[in-house]
Enzyme design. Structure first.
Site, PDB file in Angstrom:
ATOM      1  N   TYR A 216      -0.564  -0.272 -36.611  1.00 43.36           N
ATOM      2  CA  TYR A 216       0.571  -0.203 -35.693  1.00 43.36           C
ATOM      3  C   TYR A 216       1.479   0.967 -36.073  1.00 43.36           C
ATOM      4  CZ  TYR A 216       4.941  -1.456 -33.340  1.00 43.36           C
ATOM      5  OH  TYR A 216       6.083  -1.431 -32.583  1.00 43.36           O
ATOM      6  N   LYS A 220       2.107   4.583 -33.928  1.00 42.33           N
ATOM      7  CA  LYS A 220       3.427   5.058 -33.516  1.00 42.33           C
ATOM      8  C   LYS A 220       3.736   6.436 -34.106  1.00 42.33           C
ATOM      9  CE  LYS A 220       4.685   1.548 -30.966  1.00 42.33           C
ATOM     10  NZ  LYS A 220       4.942   1.688 -29.519  1.00 42.33           N
TER      11      LYS A 220
END
Length: 344
Positions: A216, A220
């Site tokens: 994750y 990003k």
């Protein structure tokens, strides 16, 4: 006070993320409510992933400032209509449409952008909130990419690029369209173990280097690397592009795939330290409609212009950024992304 410098001009924040930055973000930062004078009457906005969590809260706040037309871009039309119903009751003067958008599918992203171009005569704002986190390893069959990278990076950046012409030409003359993309403060902690792989994008499909807890944050970080390059080739006079970190938030589905025991511990941690979706959504609205052209190419966190993740300021980071951007444009050749960017 908001910095007068852009994120690219600011020095990297080299303080340890835990606990220094986290404590500052979650406990020592005062939320900035959207000014009551904010008036979006006549404007049209898209919010992706808006049937729940931050996206739904952002949609509601935009409507509360007299937004005239909202497009809720969601994967499930049934869930989208269920979320839209109370908004239509509360804001009867606004037009609220639910459009399908599956971020695991390039064809769905293209179809959505084509519908925007065909059906909308005006578009002022697009908030790209849809994303996934902490998912098990899975390859998206239709694209061949790992699902977290597919949704949080590839499809998000493609959608942003495909919406640029509409944001540029369908916003009022003299007023640039606004593209705001959700990012995460965890990007500063990304391990990004395959950063030196060449080619880079296919290397994410190797399950042996996959770490669900890190993917994750890394996905990003990829978005932030792309924002730096994207904002270099798109004029702020046409579309203002930025990214926003809403902070650590409770009331979202981000951790829905975590094991039961982990979810319990996260629930307790969120109860003690997380912001509500309503507070997090004010950061979205601030980035999308309150901040001006000075925010072009910037990371907005704690309602201020903040630095990129430290990795981006290093020589290695610049090398990886260039490689990622070149590979991304090659990946998007089927959608004529490079030609779209050249036109802007």
């Amino acid at each position: 006070m908001t910095s007068t410098k852009s994120s690219k001009e600011l020095p990297p924040n080299l303080e340890p993320f835990f606990p220094n930055q986290f404590i500052k973000n979650q406990f020592r930062t005062k939320a900035h409510p959207t000014p009551k004078t904010t008036n979006l009457n006549g404007q049209v906005a898209i919010v992706t992933g808006s049937n729940t969590g931050l996206g739904l809260a952002c949609a509601g706040q935009l409507l509360s400032h007299k937004l005239s037309h909202l497009i809720m871009a969601v994967r499930s039309l049934d869930k989208g209509e269920h979320a839209a119903a109370p908004l239509r009751t509360k804001y009867p003067s606004a037009k609220i449409d639910v459009w399908q958008l599956d971020m695991t599918s390039y064809s769905s992203v293209q179809a959505f952008a084509a519908r925007v171009e065909k059906d909308l005569t005006r578009l002022d704002v697009a908030v790209l909130n849809a994303g996934i986190g902490f998912q098990p390893f899975k390859i998206v069959v239709s694209t061949g990419h790992e699902q977290t990278v597919q949704v949080n990076y590839l499809s998000t950046i493609l959608l942003g690029i495909l919406l640029l012409p509409s944001l540029s030409t369908k916003s009022p003359v003299g007023t640039p369209g606004r593209l705001t993309i959700s990012t995460a403060m965890l990007s500063a902690t990304a391990k990004f173990p395959n950063k030196n792989a060449d080619p880079l994008l296919p290397s994410f499909n190797d399950e042996s280097i996959f770490d669900m807890s890190d993917m994750y944050a890394t996905s990003k970080l990829l978005g932030q690397l792309a924002l730096w390059k994207l904002s270099d080739v798109v004029s702020a006079d046409r579309v203002v592009i930025n990214m926003v970190e809403p902070g650590f938030i409770k009331g979202t589905d981000l951790h829905r795939e975590r094991p039961g025991g982990v979810k319990v511990l996260l629930g307790l941690f969120k109860a003690a330290s997380a912001r509500s979706v309503e507070v997090g959504a004010t950061a979205y609205v601030d980035a999308a409609v309150v901040k001006g052209p000075e925010s072009h190419g910037c990371i907005l966190g704690n309602w201020e212009i903040e630095p990129y993740a430290p990795f981006e300021y290093t020589p290695e980071g610049k090398t990886v950024m260039d490689r990622l951007w070149k590979e991304t444009l090659v990946e998007f050749q089927f959608a004529n992304a490079e030609q779209i960017l050249a036109s802007l």
